[in-house]
Design an enzyme around this catalytic site. Structure first.
Site, PDB file in Angstrom:
ATOM      1  N   ASP A  85       3.573   9.643  -0.916  1.00 13.37           N
ATOM      2  CA  ASP A  85       2.437   8.826  -0.479  1.00 13.37           C
ATOM      3  C   ASP A  85       2.216   7.709  -1.492  1.00 13.37           C
ATOM      4  O   ASP A  85       2.344   7.934  -2.698  1.00 13.37           O
ATOM      5  CB  ASP A  85       1.167   9.700  -0.407  1.00 13.37           C
ATOM      6  CG  ASP A  85       0.240   9.285   0.728  1.00 13.37           C
ATOM      7  OD1 ASP A  85       0.182   8.073   1.024  1.00 13.37           O
ATOM      8  OD2 ASP A  85      -0.419  10.169   1.307  1.00 13.37           O
ATOM      9  N   HIS A 135       0.815  -1.219   0.000  1.00 13.31           N
ATOM     10  CA  HIS A 135       0.000   0.000   0.000  1.00 13.31           C
ATOM     11  C   HIS A 135       0.846   1.265   0.000  1.00 13.31           C
ATOM     12  O   HIS A 135       0.343   2.346  -0.245  1.00 13.31           O
ATOM     13  CB  HIS A 135      -0.943  -0.006   1.209  1.00 13.31           C
ATOM     14  CG  HIS A 135      -1.997  -1.074   1.125  1.00 13.31           C
ATOM     15  ND1 HIS A 135      -3.295  -0.815   0.770  1.00 13.31           N
ATOM     16  CD2 HIS A 135      -1.932  -2.415   1.310  1.00 13.31           C
ATOM     17  CE1 HIS A 135      -3.997  -1.946   0.760  1.00 13.31           C
ATOM     18  NE2 HIS A 135      -3.187  -2.929   1.094  1.00 13.31           N
TER      19      HIS A 135
HETATM   20  P1  ADP Z   1      -2.959   6.783   5.082  1.00  9.10           P
HETATM   21  O1  ADP Z   1      -3.432   5.411   4.736  1.00  9.10           O
HETATM   22  O2  ADP Z   1      -1.471   6.978   4.967  1.00  9.10           O
HETATM   23  O3  ADP Z   1      -3.453   7.295   6.401  1.00  9.10           O
HETATM   24  P2  ADP Z   1      -4.782   7.677   2.945  1.00  9.10           P
HETATM   25  O4  ADP Z   1      -5.091   9.077   2.487  1.00  9.10           O
HETATM   26  O5  ADP Z   1      -4.513   6.735   1.846  1.00  9.10           O
HETATM   27  O6  ADP Z   1      -3.582   7.790   3.984  1.00  9.10           O
HETATM   28  O7  ADP Z   1      -6.016   7.109   3.775  1.00  9.10           O
HETATM   29  C1  ADP Z   1      -6.436   7.750   4.931  1.00  9.10           C
HETATM   30  C2  ADP Z   1      -7.857   7.330   5.273  1.00  9.10           C
HETATM   31  O8  ADP Z   1      -8.122   7.721   6.607  1.00  9.10           O
HETATM   32  C3  ADP Z   1      -8.910   8.001   4.394  1.00  9.10           C
HETATM   33  O9  ADP Z   1      -9.935   7.102   4.102  1.00  9.10           O
HETATM   34  C4  ADP Z   1      -9.403   9.142   5.269  1.00  9.10           C
HETATM   35  O10 ADP Z   1     -10.755   9.465   5.057  1.00  9.10           O
HETATM   36  C5  ADP Z   1      -9.216   8.606   6.660  1.00  9.10           C
HETATM   37  N1  ADP Z   1      -8.938   9.717   7.584  1.00  9.10           N
HETATM   38  C6  ADP Z   1      -7.833  10.487   7.648  1.00  9.10           C
HETATM   39  N2  ADP Z   1      -7.953  11.435   8.603  1.00  9.10           N
HETATM   40  C7  ADP Z   1      -9.171  11.277   9.146  1.00  9.10           C
HETATM   41  C8  ADP Z   1      -9.899  11.940  10.165  1.00  9.10           C
HETATM   42  N3  ADP Z   1      -9.414  12.988  10.827  1.00  9.10           N
HETATM   43  N4  ADP Z   1     -11.144  11.487  10.462  1.00  9.10           N
HETATM   44  C9  ADP Z   1     -11.642  10.438   9.779  1.00  9.10           C
HETATM   45  N5  ADP Z   1     -11.021   9.779   8.823  1.00  9.10           N
HETATM   46  C10 ADP Z   1      -9.798  10.175   8.495  1.00  9.10           C
END
Ligand code: ADP
Length: 469
Positions: A367, A159
């Site tokens: 990322d 991922h």
């Molecule tokens: P990572 O997997 O590195 O955290 P991604 O952008 O690929 O980054 O995925 C992050 C996920 O977590 C997304 O689905 C996003 O909606 C969720 N997310 C990130 N921050 C928050 C938050 N503050 N509240 C709810 N969901 C969150």
């Protein structure tokens, strides 16, 4: 159809009465419901001190899917999870060599836990199970299972990014890591440039080559190595966003804005996300574009993560300090330029907040994909969509060419791009958005799952023909 076995560090065991997390978890358990499935991994719980790992996993069954999880000891978690996975592989694979910490102890803990997973899973496996392993915590899983005699089809999806060889070779055991990858039948990366990095590594280190049929032969095994960009549940997320004006939190935020434009950032507190650079860019923007002062609000929603890893505590201080500096310098009695919020927000509210926002800022330094970028696009109102400001270093940039691309290391450039995004005409926003939305609708999380599984179940045991080039 053979049963699907998924192995991942964390397992989304369904809890009665609690809605499922959504996204990837729903996509994978959906595939398992259709064909029967087993999801194996860590429970998320720590064993009490002095207790050793029980030999039987804890089992839950829901909708025809079996969830099997084991607890891990404090030492296992320190070495395997906080140590080798999150202080070595995570920073290195995000190109941050200076943040890595390699120790023989954490490496051996990493292997010990991978072996423990394989041993606990083994009695539950059937010969025709198709096995799909997820992410950097579990790279050695196929090698462990093969050493125990399993000959199942095994696939791995990474991922996070796969770095170029000059970075990867800073990992003292890089050769083992690549040998472990070659124990799978399919290795999936997020983007074509990750595949390119793998190809360059294999060639330079002389451990294999590309076959005429497109597969790689590495360490004596033929492996399919391809890009399968992970998607979101686009239609479902768009529908949630469209209905979000019923959400009380979304309404409260909208009322608090008045006619000010909302700029939104949503990221775990992680150094890969470029949050500090983003706040600096906003500060520069307020300095250089004074006409926007009082007319926009930047909401950065950032739950803390991996607090057990020291580098995260340092970054937490840095970001909090910066946020305080910007607000100290530019706040008015009736206007706060930056709302920095360390909490998670439910999926419905999040979808609604994305939809409210005139600009989504997604500016990671590196990322694997970045799902927030795709969620922001899915959540927009087609008549009046917002603009997406996207780092060229997010995997999503390879797909979302309707975004305003930015280089997060160029703080002044990002500040300028933010002003341009806020000023963008509705015609230009619609045109850019349609292209992006079409892409994420066609390549959603179901597409990702099905395409990976097709590759994994393709019978390419036959030796590749030599006639094709
Ligand atoms: P990572 O997997 O590195 O955290 P991604 O952008 O690929 O980054 O995925 C992050 C996920 O977590 C997304 O689905 C996003 O909606 C969720 N997310 C990130 N921050 C928050 C938050 N503050 N509240 C709810 N969901 C969150």
């Amino acid at each position: 159809m053979s049963r699907l076995v998924v192995i991942s560090n964390r397992v989304p065991v369904p809890t009665p009465g609690v809605p499922p997390a959504g996204g990837l978890a729903v996509a994978l358990s959906g595939a398992m419901e259709a064909r029967g499935g087993l999801w194996f991994g860590w429970s998320g719980a720590k064993l009490p001190p002095g207790e050793s790992e029980p030999s039987e996993p804890k089992i839950t069954t829901a909708d025809g899917v079996t969830y099997a999880v084991i607890d891990l000891s404090e030492r296992d978690l320190d070495e395997y999870y906080a140590g080798f996975s999150n202080r070595m592989l995570w920073p290195l694979f995000h190109y941050r060599m200076e943040l890595t910490e390699f120790t023989r102890i954490s490496l051996s803990g990493y292997h010990r836990v991978n072996r423990l997973f394989a041993q606990r899973l083994a009695p539950m496996l059937k010969p025709d199970d198709v096995i799909w392993v997820h992410d950097y915590h579990l790279i050695p899983m196929a090698a462990e299972l093969r050493a125990m005699g399993f000959r199942n089809r095994m696939g791995f999806f990474l991922h996070i990014p796969f770095p170029p060889p000059d970075v990867l070779t800073a990992l003292p055991n890089h050769a083992d890591v690549v040998r472990s990858l070659a124990a799978y039948d399919v290795v999936g990366f997020q983007t074509p440039s990750d595949v390119e990095n793998f190809e360059t590594y294999v060639r330079r280190e002389r451990v294999g080559r590309r076959l005429p049929d497109g597969r790689f032969v590495a360490h004596g095994r033929a492996v399919t190595v391809e890009a399968f960009p992970v998607g979101i549940e686009t239609d479902a997320f768009a529908a949630v966003a469209a209905a979000s004006n019923r959400n009380a939190l979304v309404r409260r935020v909208r009322d608090s804005l008045g006619d000010r434009k909302l700029i939104i950032g949503v990221d775990r507190l992680d150094y890969s996300k470029g949050i500090a650079q983003r706040i600096q860019a906003y500060e520069t923007f307020l300095l250089l574009d004074p006409e926007w002062r009082g007319r926009c609000v930047y909401l950065q929603i950032t739950p803390k993560s991996r607090e057990e890893v020291p580098e995260y505590a340092a970054m937490e201080r840095e970001v909090a300090e910066l946020a305080g500096r910007v607000n100290g310098a530019y706040s008015e009695l009736d206007w706060t330029p930056l709302r920095y919020v360390n909490r998670t927000v439910g999926r419905n509210a999040l979808a609604g907040l994305y939809r409210q926002a005139a600009v989504g800022v997604v500016t990671p330094l590196r990322d694997g994909m970045n799902l927030v970028a795709k969620e922001y696009v899915a959540a927009q109102d087609p008549e009046n969509p917002g603009a997406l400001l996207l780092s060229r270093f997010a995997g999503a940039a390879a797909e979302l060419d309707g975004a305003l691309m930015t280089n997060p290391y160029d703080v002044d450039g990002t500040a300028g791009a933010l002003a341009r995004a806020l000023d963008m005409s509705v015609e230009e926003r619609r045109e850019r958005w349609s292209a992006m939305f079409e892409r994420i609708r066609d390549y959603d999380v179901t597409w990702w799952r099905e395409t990976f599984l097709e590759a994994l179940e393709r019978d390419d045991e036959a030796p590749p023909s030599t006639g094709r080039m």
